[in-house]
Design a protein around this motif. Structure first.
Motif, short mmCIF file in Angstrom:
data_model
loop_
_atom_site.label_atom_id
_atom_site.label_comp_id
_atom_site.label_asym_id
_atom_site.label_seq_id
_atom_site.Cartn_x
_atom_site.Cartn_y
_atom_site.Cartn_z
N ARG A 93 0.81 -1.21 0.00
CA ARG A 93 0.00 0.00 0.00
C ARG A 93 0.85 1.26 0.00
N GLY A 94 1.92 1.29 0.71
CA GLY A 94 2.81 2.45 0.75
C GLY A 94 4.14 2.18 0.09
N GLY A 95 4.16 1.26 -0.87
CA GLY A 95 5.40 0.86 -1.50
C GLY A 95 5.92 1.85 -2.54
N TRP A 96 7.07 1.51 -3.07
CA TRP A 96 7.72 2.40 -4.03
C TRP A 96 6.91 2.60 -5.30
N MET A 97 6.22 1.58 -5.75
CA MET A 97 5.41 1.72 -6.96
C MET A 97 4.32 2.77 -6.74
N ARG A 98 3.69 2.71 -5.59
CA ARG A 98 2.64 3.69 -5.26
C ARG A 98 3.24 5.09 -5.12
N VAL A 99 4.40 5.20 -4.52
CA VAL A 99 5.07 6.50 -4.37
C VAL A 99 5.40 7.08 -5.74
N TRP A 100 5.92 6.29 -6.64
CA TRP A 100 6.25 6.77 -7.99
C TRP A 100 4.99 7.22 -8.73
N ASP A 101 3.91 6.46 -8.57
CA ASP A 101 2.65 6.84 -9.23
C ASP A 101 2.12 8.16 -8.67
N LEU A 102 2.15 8.31 -7.36
CA LEU A 102 1.69 9.56 -6.75
C LEU A 102 2.58 10.74 -7.15
N GLN A 103 3.87 10.50 -7.28
CA GLN A 103 4.78 11.57 -7.70
C GLN A 103 4.46 12.01 -9.13
N ARG A 104 4.15 11.06 -10.00
CA ARG A 104 3.78 11.38 -11.37
C ARG A 104 2.49 12.19 -11.40
N GLN A 105 1.50 11.78 -10.59
CA GLN A 105 0.25 12.53 -10.52
C GLN A 105 0.46 13.94 -9.98
N ASP B 79 3.22 15.76 -10.21
CA ASP B 79 3.87 16.57 -11.25
C ASP B 79 2.87 17.03 -12.31
N ALA B 80 1.96 16.15 -12.69
CA ALA B 80 0.94 16.51 -13.67
C ALA B 80 0.01 17.59 -13.12
N GLN B 81 -0.36 17.47 -11.85
CA GLN B 81 -1.24 18.48 -11.25
C GLN B 81 -0.53 19.81 -11.10
N ARG B 82 0.75 19.80 -10.76
CA ARG B 82 1.50 21.05 -10.67
C ARG B 82 1.61 21.73 -12.02
N SER B 83 1.78 20.95 -13.07
CA SER B 83 1.83 21.50 -14.42
C SER B 83 0.49 22.14 -14.79
N ALA B 84 -0.59 21.45 -14.50
CA ALA B 84 -1.93 22.00 -14.79
C ALA B 84 -2.18 23.27 -13.97
N ASN B 85 -1.75 23.28 -12.72
CA ASN B 85 -1.92 24.46 -11.88
C ASN B 85 -1.12 25.65 -12.40
N ALA B 86 0.08 25.39 -12.92
CA ALA B 86 0.89 26.48 -13.47
C ALA B 86 0.20 27.09 -14.69
N GLU B 87 -0.38 26.25 -15.54
CA GLU B 87 -1.11 26.77 -16.70
C GLU B 87 -2.31 27.61 -16.27
N LEU B 88 -3.03 27.13 -15.27
CA LEU B 88 -4.19 27.87 -14.79
C LEU B 88 -3.78 29.18 -14.10
N ASP B 89 -2.65 29.18 -13.40
CA ASP B 89 -2.16 30.41 -12.79
C ASP B 89 -1.81 31.45 -13.86
N ALA B 90 -1.20 31.01 -14.94
CA ALA B 90 -0.86 31.94 -16.02
C ALA B 90 -2.13 32.50 -16.65
N ARG B 91 -3.12 31.64 -16.83
CA ARG B 91 -4.40 32.10 -17.40
C ARG B 91 -5.09 33.09 -16.47
N ASN B 92 -5.07 32.80 -15.18
CA ASN B 92 -5.67 33.72 -14.21
C ASN B 92 -4.95 35.06 -14.19
N ALA B 93 -3.64 35.04 -14.30
CA ALA B 93 -2.87 36.29 -14.30
C ALA B 93 -3.21 37.14 -15.53
N SER B 94 -3.34 36.50 -16.69
CA SER B 94 -3.68 37.27 -17.89
C SER B 94 -5.09 37.82 -17.81
#
Length: 104
Positions: free
Chosen positions: A23-35, A37-52
């Protein structure tokens, strides 16, 4: 001796299994890290849109030029002291395009 090595190998696998696939193994940690990173990327795009959009809102609140620009581009409006020229896209027999001036 072979039996001891086999028992130790099975114990080692039993200990390692939760570390890699649990449940808390390395595979799960890698998957959560990937998710993450994807959410941070989406948030950065939305922040730029909000700023404009915030900059556009401030521009509309403070200046008349921005309102006039929006009226010209979006609503195709013009001022009363301007003359409107419309150029027809169809060509006449001579190969020249005709332009028809119209006022206000």
């Amino acid at each position: 001796m072979k039996r001891l090595a086999a028992v130790l190998a099975v114990l080692l696998l039993a200990i390692q299994w939760p570390l890699w696939f649990g449940r808390g193994g390395w595979m799960r940690v890698w998957d959560l890290q990937r998710q993450l990173d994807a959410q941070r990327s989406a948030n950065a795009e939305l922040d730029a849109r909000n700023a404009s959009q915030s900059a556009e809102l401030r521009s509309l609140q403070l200046g008349r030029e921005a309102i006039e620009e929006r009226a010209r581009e979006d609503l195709h409006l013009m001022r009363s002291d301007e003359i409107f020229f419309q150029q027809l896209s169809s060509t006449s027999e001579g190969g020249q395009s005709a332009s028809v001036p119209s006022t206000r």
